[in-house]
Design a protein around this motif. Structure first.
Motif, short mmCIF file in Angstrom:
data_model
loop_
_atom_site.label_atom_id
_atom_site.label_comp_id
_atom_site.label_asym_id
_atom_site.label_seq_id
_atom_site.Cartn_x
_atom_site.Cartn_y
_atom_site.Cartn_z
N VAL A 56 41.91 37.11 -20.03
CA VAL A 56 43.46 36.98 -19.59
C VAL A 56 44.24 37.93 -20.68
O VAL A 56 45.21 38.69 -20.00
N SER A 57 43.68 38.01 -21.87
CA SER A 57 44.70 38.78 -22.69
C SER A 57 44.48 40.39 -22.69
O SER A 57 45.64 40.96 -22.78
N LEU A 58 43.43 40.74 -22.03
CA LEU A 58 43.26 42.16 -21.57
C LEU A 58 44.08 42.45 -20.50
O LEU A 58 44.73 43.55 -20.44
N VAL A 59 44.29 41.45 -19.42
CA VAL A 59 45.30 41.55 -18.38
C VAL A 59 46.48 41.67 -18.81
O VAL A 59 47.15 42.37 -18.20
N GLU A 60 46.85 40.87 -19.58
CA GLU A 60 48.26 40.88 -20.02
C GLU A 60 48.58 42.03 -20.98
O GLU A 60 49.95 42.28 -21.03
N GLU A 61 47.67 42.59 -21.34
CA GLU A 61 47.95 43.85 -22.16
C GLU A 61 48.15 45.04 -21.21
O GLU A 61 48.48 46.15 -21.64
N GLY A 62 47.87 44.91 -20.04
CA GLY A 62 47.97 46.03 -18.97
C GLY A 62 46.63 46.68 -18.62
O GLY A 62 46.88 47.63 -17.85
N LEU A 63 45.52 46.14 -19.16
CA LEU A 63 44.39 47.13 -18.84
C LEU A 63 44.30 47.02 -17.54
O LEU A 63 44.04 45.98 -16.73
N ASN A 64 43.49 48.00 -16.73
CA ASN A 64 43.34 47.86 -15.12
C ASN A 64 42.16 47.06 -14.81
O ASN A 64 41.10 47.07 -15.77
#
Length: 290
Positions: A56-64
């Motif tokens: 979830v943290s990776l997605v929130e950081e904008g990682l595709n």
């Protein structure tokens, strides 16, 4: 355990240095996250909710989504290894679902543009022009990867039998047939090839050293810029072009799989989408009710 896992990948799975670097970065990133969020020193003590939290943290950081899924693949491979070595009882990645991604069609150069490249675009006189042309014809005429091209040695080329022996991923060898015109180009090039040391590399720079990734990428971009407006102008685009043109001309999908060195047919099937798109365009342009 991370080091043990990477050694396993290097010597038993024989993955590339690029893949090893990616796996190391992914696992180091996870370890830092666990230490910061949960004060855990090692990824071996992780629980499924902790992994979901990291994702979830990776997605929130904008990682595709594609990059997130690649990191999840690293985790699955790592915890599968730990389970096999009896370092964990349960695999915390079980139940994790990959993120949905939009399937991108591989970019390729049209046939007429490739014809224009080899028939109309001027190449420099002497060794440099001969080498540049051979570099492009090898990529387009064999579909080999950039790493395979750079690693190609003189002894792997048989112009008489019109075959090239390529060392692919995980040290798997495959034979790729070449056209008579490419065989003749190789026969013209080999006497001109003068290494500044005893390098076995087939393709050399102007100073006689083995070519390297940036050199090949620059060369491909330079010449493709003369014939196409594609945003991507890379060696991999020529690999896609090779596969797409074979399929459009009626080549069997299993044969293309073997020529490209794919591990399974699923990786090759993406090229069928390009052919379907071409059929759709033809239908829309020609059918009265389209």
């Amino acid at each position: 355990m991370i080091e043990s896992f990477l050694e396993h990948l290097r010597y038993e799975k024989r993955v590339s240095d690029h893949t090893l670097t990616a796996y190391r970065l992914d696992l180091d990133q996870l370890a830092k996250y666990l230490l910061f969020q949960y004060e855990l020193a090692t990824p071996e003590t992780v629980t499924p909710p902790m992994l979901r939290s990291w994702i979830v943290s990776l997605v929130e950081e904008g990682l595709n989504p594609t990059s997130v899924n690649r990191k999840m693949a690293t985790l699955r491979s790592y915890y599968k290894y730990l389970r096999r070595k009896s370092h964990i009882l349960k695999d915390p990645t079980q139940g994790l679902s990959s993120l949905k991604t939009r399937r991108k069609l591989p970019a390729f150069v049209e046939e007429k543009a490739m014809t224009l490249l080899f028939e109309e675009v001027p190449f420099p006189e002497g060794f440099a022009g001969l080498r540049d042309r051979l570099l492009l014809e090898l990529l387009y005429g064999t579909g080999m990867r950039l790493s395979e091209l750079i690693g190609l040695e003189v002894g792997q080329v048989d112009t008489e039998s019109r075959l090239i022996r390529v060392m692919g991923k995980r040290a798997k060898q495959r034979l790729i047939p070449i056209s008579p015109s490419l065989a003749r180009l190789l026969e013209r090039y080999l006497p001109e090839r003068v290494p500044d040391e005893s390098t076995p590399a087939l393709l050399l720079t102007d100073s006689g050293k083995a070519t390297y990734p940036v050199f090949v990428q620059r060369t491909v971009k330079k010449y493709l810029s003369a014939v196409t407006t594609l945003q991507q102008k890379s060696p991999h685009v020529l690999r896609h072009t090779y596969a797409t043109h074979l399929l459009n001309r009626g080549a069997d999908l299993n044969a293309i799989k073997e020529l490209l060195g794919h591990a399974n047919l699923a990786a090759t099937q993406i090229y069928t989408h390009n052919s379907i798109e071409k059929l759709k365009k033809s239908h829309q342009q020609a059918h009265p009710k389209a």
